[in-house]
Scaffold this motif. Sequence first.
Motif, PDB file in Angstrom:
ATOM      1  N   UNK A 106      25.572  56.579   0.521  1.00 46.02           N
ATOM      2  CA  UNK A 106      25.357  57.660  -0.440  1.00 46.02           C
ATOM      3  C   UNK A 106      25.624  57.115  -1.832  1.00 46.02           C
ATOM      4  N   UNK A 107      24.771  57.570  -2.730  1.00 41.59           N
ATOM      5  CA  UNK A 107      24.785  57.100  -4.108  1.00 41.59           C
ATOM      6  C   UNK A 107      26.172  57.211  -4.757  1.00 41.59           C
ATOM      7  N   UNK A 108      26.608  56.161  -5.415  1.00 47.88           N
ATOM      8  CA  UNK A 108      27.896  56.183  -6.114  1.00 47.88           C
ATOM      9  C   UNK A 108      28.952  55.330  -5.424  1.00 47.88           C
ATOM     10  N   UNK A 109      28.765  55.099  -4.118  1.00 48.13           N
ATOM     11  CA  UNK A 109      29.788  54.402  -3.327  1.00 48.13           C
ATOM     12  C   UNK A 109      29.997  52.966  -3.818  1.00 48.13           C
ATOM     13  N   UNK A 110      28.913  52.255  -4.060  1.00 50.22           N
ATOM     14  CA  UNK A 110      29.049  50.855  -4.476  1.00 50.22           C
ATOM     15  C   UNK A 110      29.814  50.744  -5.794  1.00 50.22           C
ATOM     16  N   UNK A 111      29.520  51.664  -6.713  1.00 53.51           N
ATOM     17  CA  UNK A 111      30.216  51.641  -8.014  1.00 53.51           C
ATOM     18  C   UNK A 111      31.694  51.951  -7.833  1.00 53.51           C
ATOM     19  N   UNK A 112      31.997  52.930  -6.982  1.00 52.50           N
ATOM     20  CA  UNK A 112      33.399  53.318  -6.764  1.00 52.50           C
ATOM     21  C   UNK A 112      34.193  52.154  -6.167  1.00 52.50           C
ATOM     22  N   UNK A 113      33.592  51.495  -5.175  1.00 48.33           N
ATOM     23  CA  UNK A 113      34.277  50.368  -4.528  1.00 48.33           C
ATOM     24  C   UNK A 113      34.474  49.234  -5.547  1.00 48.33           C
ATOM     25  N   UNK A 114      33.415  48.941  -6.295  1.00 48.04           N
ATOM     26  CA  UNK A 114      33.499  47.867  -7.290  1.00 48.04           C
ATOM     27  C   UNK A 114      34.579  48.171  -8.336  1.00 48.04           C
ATOM     28  N   UNK A 115      34.650  49.437  -8.755  1.00 46.40           N
ATOM     29  CA  UNK A 115      35.663  49.823  -9.758  1.00 46.40           C
ATOM     30  C   UNK A 115      37.072  49.591  -9.206  1.00 46.40           C
ATOM     31  N   UNK A 116      37.272  49.939  -7.934  1.00 47.76           N
ATOM     32  CA  UNK A 116      38.603  49.736  -7.319  1.00 47.76           C
ATOM     33  C   UNK A 116      38.937  48.249  -7.228  1.00 47.76           C
ATOM     34  N   UNK A 117      37.961  47.466  -6.802  1.00 48.48           N
ATOM     35  CA  UNK A 117      38.191  46.023  -6.643  1.00 48.48           C
ATOM     36  C   UNK A 117      38.556  45.413  -8.004  1.00 48.48           C
ATOM     37  N   UNK A 118      37.799  45.764  -9.035  1.00 47.40           N
ATOM     38  CA  UNK A 118      38.071  45.222 -10.377  1.00 47.40           C
ATOM     39  C   UNK A 118      39.459  45.645 -10.859  1.00 47.40           C
ATOM     40  N   UNK A 119      39.789  46.904 -10.606  1.00 45.91           N
ATOM     41  CA  UNK A 119      41.090  47.447 -11.032  1.00 45.91           C
ATOM     42  C   UNK A 119      42.222  46.670 -10.351  1.00 45.91           C
ATOM     43  N   UNK A 120      42.128  46.547  -9.038  1.00 43.07           N
ATOM     44  CA  UNK A 120      43.210  45.887  -8.284  1.00 43.07           C
ATOM     45  C   UNK A 120      43.330  44.417  -8.706  1.00 43.07           C
ATOM     46  N   UNK A 121      42.162  43.767  -8.865  1.00 40.79           N
ATOM     47  CA  UNK A 121      42.188  42.361  -9.289  1.00 40.79           C
ATOM     48  C   UNK A 121      42.808  42.186 -10.669  1.00 40.79           C
ATOM     49  N   UNK A 122      42.706  43.204 -11.491  1.00 43.20           N
ATOM     50  CA  UNK A 122      43.293  43.114 -12.832  1.00 43.20           C
ATOM     51  C   UNK A 122      44.786  43.402 -12.834  1.00 43.20           C
ATOM     52  N   UNK A 123      45.220  44.186 -11.852  1.00 49.04           N
ATOM     53  CA  UNK A 123      46.641  44.565 -11.820  1.00 49.04           C
ATOM     54  C   UNK A 123      47.488  43.509 -11.081  1.00 49.04           C
ATOM     55  N   UNK A 124      46.906  42.894 -10.062  1.00 51.69           N
ATOM     56  CA  UNK A 124      47.724  42.027  -9.202  1.00 51.69           C
ATOM     57  C   UNK A 124      48.378  40.829  -9.916  1.00 51.69           C
ATOM     58  N   UNK A 125      47.746  40.220 -10.924  1.00 56.11           N
ATOM     59  CA  UNK A 125      48.441  39.104 -11.586  1.00 56.11           C
ATOM     60  C   UNK A 125      49.791  39.512 -12.174  1.00 56.11           C
ATOM     61  N   UNK A 126      49.882  40.721 -12.740  1.00 59.22           N
ATOM     62  CA  UNK A 126      51.178  41.129 -13.294  1.00 59.22           C
ATOM     63  C   UNK A 126      52.169  41.458 -12.176  1.00 59.22           C
ATOM     64  N   UNK A 127      51.660  41.924 -11.034  1.00 56.51           N
ATOM     65  CA  UNK A 127      52.550  42.143  -9.871  1.00 56.51           C
ATOM     66  C   UNK A 127      53.076  40.793  -9.375  1.00 56.51           C
ATOM     67  N   UNK A 128      52.187  39.793  -9.367  1.00 50.04           N
ATOM     68  CA  UNK A 128      52.571  38.443  -8.922  1.00 50.04           C
ATOM     69  C   UNK A 128      53.682  37.882  -9.815  1.00 50.04           C
ATOM     70  N   UNK A 129      53.607  38.174 -11.102  1.00 44.95           N
ATOM     71  CA  UNK A 129      54.591  37.625 -12.050  1.00 44.95           C
ATOM     72  C   UNK A 129      56.008  38.102 -11.736  1.00 44.95           C
ATOM     73  N   UNK A 130      56.115  39.221 -11.025  1.00 44.04           N
ATOM     74  CA  UNK A 130      57.447  39.775 -10.694  1.00 44.04           C
ATOM     75  C   UNK A 130      57.705  39.839  -9.176  1.00 44.04           C
TER      76      UNK A 130
END
Length: 315
Positions: free
Chosen positions: A130-154
């Motif tokens: 269903x339309x929108x799913x690929x964008x939603x998944x991609x947004x989550x992946x990008x978000x998590x990938x951006x947050x994890x480096x700062x989690x790794x630092x601690x």
Amino acid sequence: MKVLVLTSGGDAPGMNMVLACLYKKFGRKMYASRAGFKGLINNDILPLKEFKPHKYMYEAGSVIKCSRCPKFKTREGFAKALENAKRFDCIIILGGNGSYKGACELAENGIKTVFIPSTIDNDVEISDYSQGFNTAVTACVDYINSVMPTMEAFDRCCVFQVMGRYCGEIAKSVNQIIKCDYLIQAESDIDYNKIAEIVKRQNGRGRASSIIIKENIIKLSTFIKNLAEKCPKIEIKGCIIGYLQRGSKPTNKEIEFAKQFASRAISAVTNNYKCTAIVFKGENFENIEILPIQENSKKNVLEYITKKIKKTSKK
Ligand code: F6P
């Protein structure tokens, strides 16, 4: 010929591209109901041109607005919607499972309907996509990938809550890409001892850990509090990814899907098909018949709803 379009339920990235394609094809013959079934009930219907879909075709959201409309399910609401729908040769409905049911009900009452599955949750029973799913998944992946480096630092643990009201598809697909440390798609997946073990093991290796949890299972703060009791020395953070999943710019893949959905819908209108849902099965788009249009049907909305009420009260 007069064609009506409406977007119902939560908006989904790609909807505006479909609207732009419809406008390009049908021009002045194309009308839009403002805010889904609500507009159909209130006869809040305008030429699609007034919403300028061509200006926003690469944007998320829906220029013709969305709504969740419980009134459509009432006898009066449905009767008004049906009366207004009869002024059009065809209605194109974009939405999720609930909207599909609405499309079926209109079809059953003689309205020619075309349905396009559109919800980020990817929970429309009749379609694999269903339309929108690929964008939603991609947004989550990008978000998590951006947050994890700062989690790794601690060496922290981070719990990411993703959307998907009744359905774990977003959580599952994000996890297939990210490969997080623990995935919670349902209440039965919550095993604090097991999760704490994993978090502690990662921490012992000098690593952060990530947990993905679908919304509507448990309050994020409660989950974090319960988990923290099992691993008190580790810092646990929570991130609700939220509306970023619906508001993100449609991905290239989404735009391609939207164009395909629109082109199939246009064929369904111009080739005089019966009531049709455009679905994606396996690797291909297909048109499936919603319900046959009942030619010269004597059935009217009151008979229909009375029958429904009787059926429900028997249960
Ligand atoms: O459209 C689907 C969805 O985004 C669900 O994933 C989510 O639970 C819900 O809509 C949120 O709805 P609302 O925008 O009404 O808060």
